[in-house]
Design a protein around this motif. Sequence first.
Motif, PDB file in Angstrom:
ATOM      1  N   UNK A  52     -10.572  15.559  25.395  1.00  0.00           N
ATOM      2  CA  UNK A  52     -10.566  16.360  23.616  1.00  0.00           C
ATOM      3  C   UNK A  52      -9.283  17.349  23.802  1.00  0.00           C
ATOM      4  N   UNK A  53      -8.596  16.632  23.846  1.00  0.00           N
ATOM      5  CA  UNK A  53      -6.524  17.277  24.252  1.00  0.00           C
ATOM      6  C   UNK A  53      -6.319  17.975  22.772  1.00  0.00           C
ATOM      7  N   UNK A  54      -6.846  17.316  21.634  1.00  0.00           N
ATOM      8  CA  UNK A  54      -6.066  18.118  20.457  1.00  0.00           C
ATOM      9  C   UNK A  54      -7.211  19.302  20.206  1.00  0.00           C
ATOM     10  N   UNK A  55      -7.972  19.272  20.482  1.00  0.00           N
ATOM     11  CA  UNK A  55      -9.177  20.566  20.292  1.00  0.00           C
ATOM     12  C   UNK A  55      -8.621  21.940  20.903  1.00  0.00           C
ATOM     13  N   UNK A  56      -7.649  21.149  22.249  1.00  0.00           N
ATOM     14  CA  UNK A  56      -7.673  22.125  23.042  1.00  0.00           C
ATOM     15  C   UNK A  56      -6.180  22.538  23.023  1.00  0.00           C
ATOM     16  N   UNK A  57      -5.425  21.973  22.681  1.00  0.00           N
ATOM     17  CA  UNK A  57      -4.079  22.688  22.325  1.00  0.00           C
ATOM     18  C   UNK A  57      -3.811  23.678  21.402  1.00  0.00           C
ATOM     19  N   UNK A  58      -4.883  23.254  20.551  1.00  0.00           N
ATOM     20  CA  UNK A  58      -5.400  24.103  19.464  1.00  0.00           C
ATOM     21  C   UNK A  58      -5.193  26.305  20.122  1.00  0.00           C
ATOM     22  N   UNK A  59      -5.747  26.174  20.848  1.00  0.00           N
ATOM     23  CA  UNK A  59      -5.836  26.888  21.526  1.00  0.00           C
ATOM     24  C   UNK A  59      -4.600  27.636  21.801  1.00  0.00           C
ATOM     25  N   UNK A  60      -4.239  25.881  23.153  1.00  0.00           N
ATOM     26  CA  UNK A  60      -3.239  26.177  23.912  1.00  0.00           C
ATOM     27  C   UNK A  60      -1.113  26.697  23.281  1.00  0.00           C
ATOM     28  N   UNK A  61      -2.086  26.553  21.770  1.00  0.00           N
ATOM     29  CA  UNK A  61      -0.647  26.944  21.213  1.00  0.00           C
ATOM     30  C   UNK A  61      -1.136  27.857  20.231  1.00  0.00           C
ATOM     31  N   UNK A  62      -2.076  28.858  20.505  1.00  0.00           N
ATOM     32  CA  UNK A  62      -2.241  30.410  20.025  1.00  0.00           C
ATOM     33  C   UNK A  62      -1.547  31.029  21.561  1.00  0.00           C
ATOM     34  N   UNK A  63      -2.143  30.900  22.313  1.00  0.00           N
ATOM     35  CA  UNK A  63      -1.721  31.338  23.850  1.00  0.00           C
ATOM     36  C   UNK A  63      -0.211  31.511  23.772  1.00  0.00           C
ATOM     37  N   UNK A  64       0.402  30.281  23.641  1.00  0.00           N
ATOM     38  CA  UNK A  64       1.650  30.317  23.537  1.00  0.00           C
ATOM     39  C   UNK A  64       2.420  30.990  22.782  1.00  0.00           C
TER      40      UNK A  64
ATOM     41  N   UNK B  43       7.262  34.018  39.373  1.00  0.00           N
ATOM     42  CA  UNK B  43       8.483  34.742  39.849  1.00  0.00           C
ATOM     43  C   UNK B  43       9.579  34.343  38.985  1.00  0.00           C
ATOM     44  N   UNK B  44       9.800  33.605  37.902  1.00  0.00           N
ATOM     45  CA  UNK B  44      10.492  33.493  36.964  1.00  0.00           C
ATOM     46  C   UNK B  44      11.785  32.636  37.658  1.00  0.00           C
ATOM     47  N   UNK B  45      10.998  31.721  38.325  1.00  0.00           N
ATOM     48  CA  UNK B  45      12.395  30.480  39.212  1.00  0.00           C
ATOM     49  C   UNK B  45      12.073  29.751  38.093  1.00  0.00           C
ATOM     50  N   UNK B  46      11.021  29.776  36.568  1.00  0.00           N
ATOM     51  CA  UNK B  46      10.955  28.746  35.991  1.00  0.00           C
ATOM     52  C   UNK B  46      11.208  29.314  34.643  1.00  0.00           C
ATOM     53  N   UNK B  47      11.623  29.693  34.323  1.00  0.00           N
ATOM     54  CA  UNK B  47      11.394  30.085  32.508  1.00  0.00           C
ATOM     55  C   UNK B  47      11.070  29.261  31.307  1.00  0.00           C
ATOM     56  N   UNK B  48       9.838  28.858  31.145  1.00  0.00           N
ATOM     57  CA  UNK B  48       9.559  28.272  29.985  1.00  0.00           C
ATOM     58  C   UNK B  48       9.786  28.497  28.328  1.00  0.00           C
ATOM     59  N   UNK B  49       9.808  27.751  27.793  1.00  0.00           N
ATOM     60  CA  UNK B  49      10.954  28.113  25.915  1.00  0.00           C
ATOM     61  C   UNK B  49       9.604  27.002  25.241  1.00  0.00           C
ATOM     62  N   UNK B  50       7.997  27.859  25.160  1.00  0.00           N
ATOM     63  CA  UNK B  50       7.621  26.719  24.524  1.00  0.00           C
ATOM     64  C   UNK B  50       7.336  26.919  23.125  1.00  0.00           C
ATOM     65  N   UNK B  51       7.141  26.178  22.903  1.00  0.00           N
ATOM     66  CA  UNK B  51       6.462  25.688  21.229  1.00  0.00           C
ATOM     67  C   UNK B  51       5.989  26.274  20.465  1.00  0.00           C
TER      68      UNK B  51
END
Length: 261
Positions: free
Chosen positions: A107-119, A178-186
């Motif tokens: 149930x990705x759609x519902x879960x992505x709601x929180x994910x986007x808030x965290x991002x 460790x900041x080896x990879x720096x995400x650029x979140x949506x």
Amino acid sequence: MPRGPVERLGLDVSRFDLVVALAGNPNTGKSTVFNRLTGLRQHTGNWPGKTIARAEGGFGFNQRRYKIVDLPGTYSLRSASPDETVAREFLLFGQPDVTIIVADANCLERNLNLALQILQITDRAVLCLNLMDEARANGVAVDARRLAADLGIPVVPCAARSGEGMDRLLVEVEAVATKTFKPTPYRLKLDVPGLGQALAKLVAMLRRRFPDLANAEWIALRLLEGDRAVAALVESGELGRIGADHAALAAVGAVAGKGAA
Ligand SMILES: Nc1nc2c(ncn2[C@@H]2O[C@H](COP(=O)(O)OP(=O)(O)OP(=O)(O)O)[C@@H](O)[C@H]2O)c(=O)[nH]1
Ligand SMILES: [Mg+2]
């Protein structure tokens, strides 16, 4: 070591190099991931001043010691319940080095709601796309690569109960922490006339009153939404104390983080 928000939230980080938070909707397998990573090296108790259970533990990976905290499962970070308040305060003020967002692939759609808030709060996150075994059995296919590109953070398909994906999860956690990879979140674009100016004004006011504040934009958005918990932190000045504490901690290298961003 100076007292700061991390300790304020009852976490002793003195023996650890990096702090990992586990966040996600209820029942997505957070505790299963936690147990996989920590084995039996864990400690359970309550969040300071709350009756909400908390598990924290440690693990080592590539010569680094990680402290991992299992946050309460929530559907949002709106601070409507004590669980949501605990989760969002830890993400905001504890400023973990990386947050593992555990999501149910079914149930990705519902879960992505929180994910986007965290991002909106943090750049440093990894999505653990859990329960992939059930998804496969249900005929649900998820394009993890596309999802990672869209979200701007690493996405790791997992089945925590059997341990599937845990190795790669650790590799991605290390890279982000460790900041080896720096995400650029949506980031959600708020396309409301006048909002940009109102936000800029509020952010400037917040920064004047609380020079050490991290996440000023997030705070300003909550104020515009009429979030009473955040408004109370601003009115009482508590917000400044939390920000200053964090800057002091960051200055002595006690916590990694944005400090006086
Ligand atoms: N099939 C399958 N079951 C899983 C997986 N991960 C966790 N589970 C099961 O899902 C249920 C919930 O797992 P928990 O780890 O307790 O989930 P949680 O997110 O900690 O739940 P709350 O703390 O209540 O929010 C348990 O019965 C787990 O055994 C998985 O990858 N596959
Ligand atoms: Mg749990």
